[in-house]
Design a protein around this motif. Structure first.
Motif, short mmCIF file in Angstrom:
data_model
loop_
_atom_site.label_atom_id
_atom_site.label_comp_id
_atom_site.label_asym_id
_atom_site.label_seq_id
_atom_site.Cartn_x
_atom_site.Cartn_y
_atom_site.Cartn_z
N ARG A 1 6.40 13.26 16.36
CA ARG A 1 6.50 14.68 16.73
C ARG A 1 5.98 15.52 15.57
N ASN A 2 5.30 16.59 15.88
CA ASN A 2 4.69 17.39 14.84
C ASN A 2 5.72 17.98 13.89
N ASN A 3 5.39 17.90 12.60
CA ASN A 3 6.30 18.36 11.56
C ASN A 3 6.37 19.87 11.53
N THR A 4 7.55 20.38 11.26
CA THR A 4 7.71 21.75 10.79
C THR A 4 8.48 21.64 9.49
N GLY A 5 7.99 22.30 8.46
CA GLY A 5 8.58 22.10 7.15
C GLY A 5 8.35 20.69 6.69
N CYS A 6 9.38 20.05 6.18
CA CYS A 6 9.27 18.66 5.70
C CYS A 6 9.98 17.71 6.66
N ASN A 7 10.10 18.07 7.90
CA ASN A 7 10.87 17.28 8.86
C ASN A 7 9.99 16.22 9.50
N GLU A 8 9.75 15.13 8.78
CA GLU A 8 8.98 14.03 9.33
C GLU A 8 9.79 13.33 10.43
N ASP A 9 9.11 12.93 11.48
CA ASP A 9 9.78 12.36 12.64
C ASP A 9 10.58 11.12 12.25
N PRO A 10 11.91 11.13 12.44
CA PRO A 10 12.73 9.97 12.05
C PRO A 10 12.53 8.76 12.93
N HIS A 11 11.78 8.90 14.03
CA HIS A 11 11.53 7.77 14.93
C HIS A 11 10.20 7.07 14.62
N ALA A 12 9.45 7.60 13.66
CA ALA A 12 8.16 7.01 13.30
C ALA A 12 8.32 6.17 12.03
N SER A 13 7.32 6.13 11.17
CA SER A 13 7.37 5.22 10.02
C SER A 13 8.53 5.50 9.08
N SER A 14 9.01 6.74 9.05
CA SER A 14 10.14 7.05 8.17
C SER A 14 11.43 6.40 8.63
N SER A 15 11.43 5.80 9.83
CA SER A 15 12.62 5.08 10.30
C SER A 15 12.82 3.76 9.57
N VAL A 16 11.78 3.28 8.86
CA VAL A 16 11.86 2.01 8.14
C VAL A 16 12.38 2.26 6.73
N ASP A 17 13.45 1.58 6.37
CA ASP A 17 14.01 1.72 5.03
C ASP A 17 12.99 1.28 3.98
N PHE A 18 12.94 1.99 2.87
CA PHE A 18 11.93 1.69 1.85
C PHE A 18 12.02 0.25 1.38
N TYR A 19 13.23 -0.29 1.27
CA TYR A 19 13.40 -1.65 0.74
C TYR A 19 13.02 -2.72 1.77
N ASP A 20 12.76 -2.30 3.01
CA ASP A 20 12.29 -3.24 4.03
C ASP A 20 10.76 -3.21 4.16
N ARG A 21 10.11 -2.42 3.34
CA ARG A 21 8.67 -2.29 3.43
C ARG A 21 7.98 -3.38 2.62
N SER A 22 6.73 -3.69 2.98
CA SER A 22 5.97 -4.72 2.30
C SER A 22 4.53 -4.27 2.16
N ILE A 23 3.92 -4.56 1.01
CA ILE A 23 2.53 -4.18 0.79
C ILE A 23 1.60 -4.88 1.78
N GLN A 24 2.06 -5.98 2.37
CA GLN A 24 1.23 -6.67 3.36
C GLN A 24 0.92 -5.76 4.55
N TRP A 25 1.84 -4.86 4.89
CA TRP A 25 1.58 -3.93 5.98
C TRP A 25 0.51 -2.91 5.60
N HIS A 26 0.38 -2.64 4.31
CA HIS A 26 -0.67 -1.72 3.86
C HIS A 26 -2.04 -2.36 4.01
N LYS A 27 -2.08 -3.68 4.09
CA LYS A 27 -3.32 -4.43 4.20
C LYS A 27 -3.60 -4.90 5.63
N ASP A 28 -2.86 -4.36 6.59
CA ASP A 28 -3.01 -4.83 7.97
C ASP A 28 -2.95 -3.66 8.94
N TYR A 29 -4.12 -3.14 9.26
CA TYR A 29 -4.25 -2.11 10.28
C TYR A 29 -5.05 -2.70 11.43
#
Length: 307
Positions: A264-292
């Protein structure tokens, strides 16, 4: 000099002439089977992004970017300009694809050691002097160092091909610079805003809340900010640091199959909590940065990584 190419785009299956926009509605989910056209666009522009990061040059054509640019078919893609600047660091290319009627401006990601210095130059600089819009200093320096050159070529190509769309694209650092470069030129070049699209991949946050608002006003509806499921780079710099915010419009690849959720389009700094920001930072992996959707290809890792 214009360099004729015979590769790059077969693998995405472009069959019709002319640019074909993707219709994605913010707040909606799309299954992989419903997202085939979006997948083709993502793969096409990821190949351009890979080519820029592989230091493609007018003197050698596409030989530097391996499987990203291999095709058994022939598509007429003309390499109009490449740039490789050491200070401030910037690499990229401008190409013309007649079949899809596109002028493509692709910015290189982090593939030089000194680019890491630019990536870490997070202290903000004013985007507009005297205004409250602030952006990542390293990315802004990289763009402003070459923007006059890019503008010169884009204006000439827009005049030569008045029906062509102008695509700004890049992966990672290149995505941030593509967004900044597009906004710079939309504010400078008459008629560009109606012809521009921005496709970025794994793009870090670029500026503060005021900058995001400016970007959204100018280009938010013309931007596809593609994020891969648990890519950590899209969560950087962290929001608490200098008020960094993402701009619109996020296209979240929810898994390797390619299911999509459109933020959903942001207003202010309200990034959609159902998109990528729903993933906890500690569950992220650089491998996903290399796979589009499978890009960049595996052999991209063996491309030259220089100073």
């Amino acid at each position: 000099m214009t360099y004729m190419l015979c590769s790059l785009l077969l693998c995405v299956g472009q069959t019709a002439h002319g640019y074909q926009d993707v219709e994605l509605v913010p707040g909606q989910y799309y299954s992989a089977s419903e997202s085939q056209h979006a997948h083709k666009m993502i793969q096409r522009y990821m190949r351009y992004s890979t080519a820029a990061t592989s230091f493609v040059d007018t003197s050698t054509g596409w030989t530097a970017c391996g499987q990203a640019c291999v095709s058994p078919d022939v598509h007429d893609v003309m390499l109009n300009l490449t740039w490789h600047v050491d200070a401030p660091l910037s690499d990229g290319l401008i190409a013309v694809h007649h079949r899809s009627q596109e002028i493509v401006v692709s910015w290189a990601g982090t593939h030089r050691y000194r680019a890491l210095v630019a990536d870490m130059s997070v202290f903000p600089q004013p985007y507009i002097p005297g205004a409250s819009t602030h952006v990542h200093g390293g990315f802004l320096d990289a763009v402003r160092g070459v923007i006059d050159l890019v503008q010169h070529h884009v204006e000439h190509l827009m005049s030569d091909y008045p029906d062509y769309m102008v695509i700004f694209t890049g992966h990672s650092k290149g995505g941030a610079e593509a967004a900044l470069g597009a906004l710079d030129l939309v504010r400078r070049v008459d008629g560009l805003r109606d012809r521009v699209r921005v496709w970025t991949f794994g793009q870090p946050r670029v500026g503060n809340e005021q900058f995001a608002a400016l970007y959204n006003q100018q280009l938010g509806a013309r931007t596809y900010r593609v994020t891969s499921y648990a890519d950590p780079v899209v969560a950087m710099p962290p929001r608490f640091l200098f008020d960094y915010c993402h701009h619109n419009t996020e296209v979240w690849l929810m898994n390797r199959e390619g299911d999509i959720y459109v933020g959903r389009n942001n207003t202010g700094c309200n990034e959609d909590p159902h998109a990528s920001s729903s993933v906890d930072f500690y569950d992220r992996s650089i491998q996903w940065h290399k796979d589009y959707l499978g890009l960049p290809p595996l052999d991209h890792a063996t491309a030259m990584f220089s100073w």
